[in-house]
Scaffold this motif. Structure first.
Motif, PDB file in Angstrom:
ATOM      1  N   THR A   1      49.524  66.159  36.276  1.00  0.00           N
ATOM      2  CA  THR A   1      48.438  65.232  36.632  1.00  0.00           C
ATOM      3  C   THR A   1      48.751  63.775  36.291  1.00  0.00           C
ATOM      4  N   ALA A   2      49.877  63.534  35.623  1.00  0.00           N
ATOM      5  CA  ALA A   2      50.226  62.129  35.360  1.00  0.00           C
ATOM      6  C   ALA A   2      50.872  61.492  36.601  1.00  0.00           C
ATOM      7  N   LEU A   3      51.373  62.329  37.515  1.00  0.00           N
ATOM      8  CA  LEU A   3      52.076  61.807  38.697  1.00  0.00           C
ATOM      9  C   LEU A   3      51.125  61.073  39.646  1.00  0.00           C
ATOM     10  N   SER A   4      51.680  60.082  40.332  1.00  0.00           N
ATOM     11  CA  SER A   4      50.895  59.437  41.389  1.00  0.00           C
ATOM     12  C   SER A   4      50.982  60.291  42.656  1.00  0.00           C
ATOM     13  N   ASP A   5      50.053  60.066  43.573  1.00  0.00           N
ATOM     14  CA  ASP A   5      50.135  60.745  44.876  1.00  0.00           C
ATOM     15  C   ASP A   5      51.429  60.362  45.588  1.00  0.00           C
ATOM     16  N   GLU A   6      51.854  59.133  45.365  1.00  0.00           N
ATOM     17  CA  GLU A   6      53.088  58.682  46.025  1.00  0.00           C
ATOM     18  C   GLU A   6      54.278  59.527  45.554  1.00  0.00           C
ATOM     19  N   ALA A   7      54.320  59.830  44.256  1.00  0.00           N
ATOM     20  CA  ALA A   7      55.406  60.668  43.745  1.00  0.00           C
ATOM     21  C   ALA A   7      55.325  62.075  44.353  1.00  0.00           C
ATOM     22  N   VAL A   8      54.106  62.595  44.478  1.00  0.00           N
ATOM     23  CA  VAL A   8      53.943  63.943  45.042  1.00  0.00           C
ATOM     24  C   VAL A   8      54.435  63.954  46.482  1.00  0.00           C
ATOM     25  N   GLU A   9      54.069  62.938  47.247  1.00  0.00           N
ATOM     26  CA  GLU A   9      54.494  62.969  48.661  1.00  0.00           C
ATOM     27  C   GLU A   9      55.995  62.700  48.793  1.00  0.00           C
ATOM     28  N   THR A  10      56.562  62.000  47.811  1.00  0.00           N
ATOM     29  CA  THR A  10      58.018  61.800  47.832  1.00  0.00           C
ATOM     30  C   THR A  10      58.731  63.130  47.601  1.00  0.00           C
ATOM     31  N   VAL A  11      58.312  63.830  46.568  1.00  0.00           N
ATOM     32  CA  VAL A  11      58.982  65.098  46.225  1.00  0.00           C
ATOM     33  C   VAL A  11      58.852  66.101  47.375  1.00  0.00           C
ATOM     34  N   LEU A  12      57.690  66.144  48.001  1.00  0.00           N
ATOM     35  CA  LEU A  12      57.475  67.151  49.055  1.00  0.00           C
ATOM     36  C   LEU A  12      57.977  66.688  50.417  1.00  0.00           C
ATOM     37  N   GLY A  13      58.511  65.488  50.478  1.00  0.00           N
ATOM     38  CA  GLY A  13      59.104  65.016  51.733  1.00  0.00           C
ATOM     39  C   GLY A  13      58.082  64.566  52.753  1.00  0.00           C
TER      40      GLY A  13
END
Ligand SMILES: Cc1cc2nc3c(=O)[nH]c(=O)nc-3n(C[C@H](O)[C@H](O)[C@H](O)COP(=O)(O)O)c2cc1C
Length: 539
Positions: A212-224
């Motif tokens: 939950t510390a991650l930003s949405d931007e990091a999540v969308e980066t990791v998932l492509g």
């Protein structure tokens, strides 16, 4: 003048309330020719077919909640089992020439806006990579590879082995039917999916921690998601990433090493996302709500709860796997049948957050939802309006704000359930749930009352988290209802302010976010049921 994100998302909430004389805006009819495909496919991505479980992991009803179960090895077969018992298909239904699939999770209108992605380490049968899960094929589509040693950075960071699971939402799947209220429903579904993953993980002796510390931007980066060309309005929006793990270093850091995220930003993602329908209606308000509640990076806030003794005297004779597989939504109830008081109390008890106990140990932060319960027919308990507190912090405030004439009579010593007002609330319950009979004809129904305004004003992204928490509570009730020989149904259609008026709540300090009903189901004999993967019988 433009609003702050907090004011904007609060306005979204206000605007998407249903009122008895005015429902939130939607297209108003079912445009069947244009119904979005509930299954995303990444065309051209290499496929890894997954085995189906020959046998569910062992364990009775309470195995869903037991902490510290024996830990299964991290193999592709076990990962496949986790997916099958959480995001997989549960059955097909057929009626009058049409056929539709159901899943382990419920979804408003059976539209299933939530998709699942995995970041897996190297293991026999699959290379380290980023995969999309196809529930229809029970297969993984490999979207990207990454060097296996990169994962070792993650293992060192987390202090334990595991893999990542990510959830995304395709808003159009819900807005096609529900219009501007659909953003809420997508987030309910995320909560159901998160709880389903957490319960399935528990059966394999695994834990699950949201990063939950991650930003949405990091999540969308990791998932492509940022490196994929989606057909317009068919995009997948980032919801969350969580680590599924065997435990270890406590607490698990709720973030990822920066170099890992940066490496995914350079990765090539394979597969062309399928177009989900021929045309779209652009509900701009939904895209705006998503933008306003977008999550920045935040400090991790590990939280520990108490672990009060669980009410278990009534444990079901069904296995945990059977309970998960038989979950369905009731469409009609037998009015004459109630449920015993110990079952009712045990169901409520499972919604309390407990340290290390599924599903509320997933790390979403401090619980903020309580239950306003309409007891219709619970043997040994007088019918009436009740309040169940899931966080003592809020109880004094709710008591102060609610009608002064409420009794606040404790039902059991040491159990946070209070009778507010005795009486027959069947009609009221059905009325506030958009006149849906199922809210008044079962054993009980409820509204989930969230501490709201101050949380959303401080951190607008938590608007989504509040709905996730409500979906998780809903998932617990679905499984608990099945475990006790009853059945539940999530209710997204309710008149928001009519619920608040019952308590005399006049501002946004507390808001009802989701409703639920439980009773003895009456089956629809016209429907035929088929096994979940009969269409893959030759595989
Ligand atoms: C967020 C949410 C809202 C829902 N709202 C309603 C509702 O208002 N009325 C209703 O009858 N069913 C409602 N449902 C139940 C869905 O219709 C049901 O989950 C879907 O048809 C799939 O069937 P299944 O749950 O048996 O798999 C809701 C489910 C969810 C998850």
């Amino acid at each position: 003048m433009s609003d702050s994100p907090a004011e904007g998302i609060l306005r979204y909430h206000e605007q998407t309330k249903h009122h008895p004389d005015r429902y939130a805006r939607s297209i108003g009819y079912m445009d069947w020719d244009n119904q979005p495909n509930p299954f995303r496919v990444y065309e051209g991505a290499p496929i890894v077919s997954l085995p189906r479980l020959a046998r569910d992991p062992p364990g009775g009803h309470l195995a869903l909640y037991e902490p510290d179960r024996p830990c299964a090895p991290l193999t592709l077969a076990n990962v496949a089992g986790l997916l099958e018992l959480s995001m997989g298909l549960s059955a097909w239904k057929a009626f009058s020439g049409s056929r539709w699939s159901l899943r382990m999770t419920p979804s408003s209108g059976n539209l299933h806006p939530t998709d699942t992605h995995l970041v897996l380490p190297d293991m026999p049968g699959c290379d380290a990579g980023i995969y999309h899960y196809s529930p229809l094929q029970h297969a993984l589509e490999r979207r990207a590879e990454y060097p296996g040693e990169l994962w070792r950075t993650a293992v060192a960071h987390f202090g334990c082995e595991g893999f990542l699971a990510g959830l995304t939402s395709i808003f159009w799947r819900e807005s096609w039917k529900y219009g501007e209220r659909a953003f809420r429903y997508c987030n309910h579904d995320v909560g159901h999916a998160l709880a389903a993953l957490r319960f399935a993980a528990n059966l394999f002796g695994w834990r699950l921690t949201c990063l939950t510390a991650l930003s949405d931007e990091a999540v969308e980066t990791v998932l492509g998601l940022r490196r994929t060309d989606y057909p317009p309005l068919d995009e997948e929006h980032p919801d969350l990433l969580c680590l599924v793990h065997a435990g270890g270093q406590q607490p698990i850091p709720q973030t990822l090493p920066e170099e890992l995220v940066a490496a995914f930003d350079k990765t090539h993602f394979a597969g062309r996302p399928n177009a989900l329908s021929r045309a779209h209606v652009d509900w701009e308000i939904i895209g705006r709500a998503a933008e306003l509640s977008r999550k920045p990076a935040t400090p991790a806030e590990p939280l520990r709860f108490e672990r009060p003794q669980m009410i278990a005297a009534d444990a079901s004779t069904l296995t945990a796997g059977a309970i998960i597989r038989r979950r369905r939504s009731a469409t009609d109830f037998d009015r004459r049948r109630g449920i015993p008081r110990p079952h009712f109390l045990a169901m409520l008890d499972k919604t309390r957050p407990r340290d290390g106990v599924a599903p509320f140990d997933a790390g979403l932060g401090e619980p903020a939802l309580h239950l306003l319960i309409f007891v219709h027919h619970v043997e040994g308990l007088q019918p009436g309006l009740y309040f169940f507190s899931r966080n003592d912090r809020d109880l004094p405030e709710v008591r102060r704000l609610a009608r002064p004439e409420f009794a606040w009579e404790p039902v059991e010593p040491g159990f946070p359930l209070f009778l507010l007002a005795p009486g027959n609330f069947r009609q009221t319950a059905a009325m506030v749930s958009c006149h849906q009979d199922i809210a008044g004809s079962g054993a009980f129904s409820l509204g989930m009352l969230a501490r709201f305004g101050d949380i959303v004003r401080r951190e607008p992204f938590r608007y989504r988290y509040l709905f996730w928490e409500s979906g998780m509570i809903g998932q617990v009730f679905y499984l608990e209802a099945e475990a006790h020989g009853a059945r539940g149904t999530g209710i997204g259609c309710f008149f928001d302010d009519a619920v608040h008026e019952l308590l005399d709540l006049t501002d946004d300090r507390y808001q009802s976010l989701y409703h639920f009903t439980v009773g003895h189901p009456l089956e629809d004999p016209r429907l035929t049921t088929l096994p979940p993967y009969f269409h893959l019988r030759d595989r």
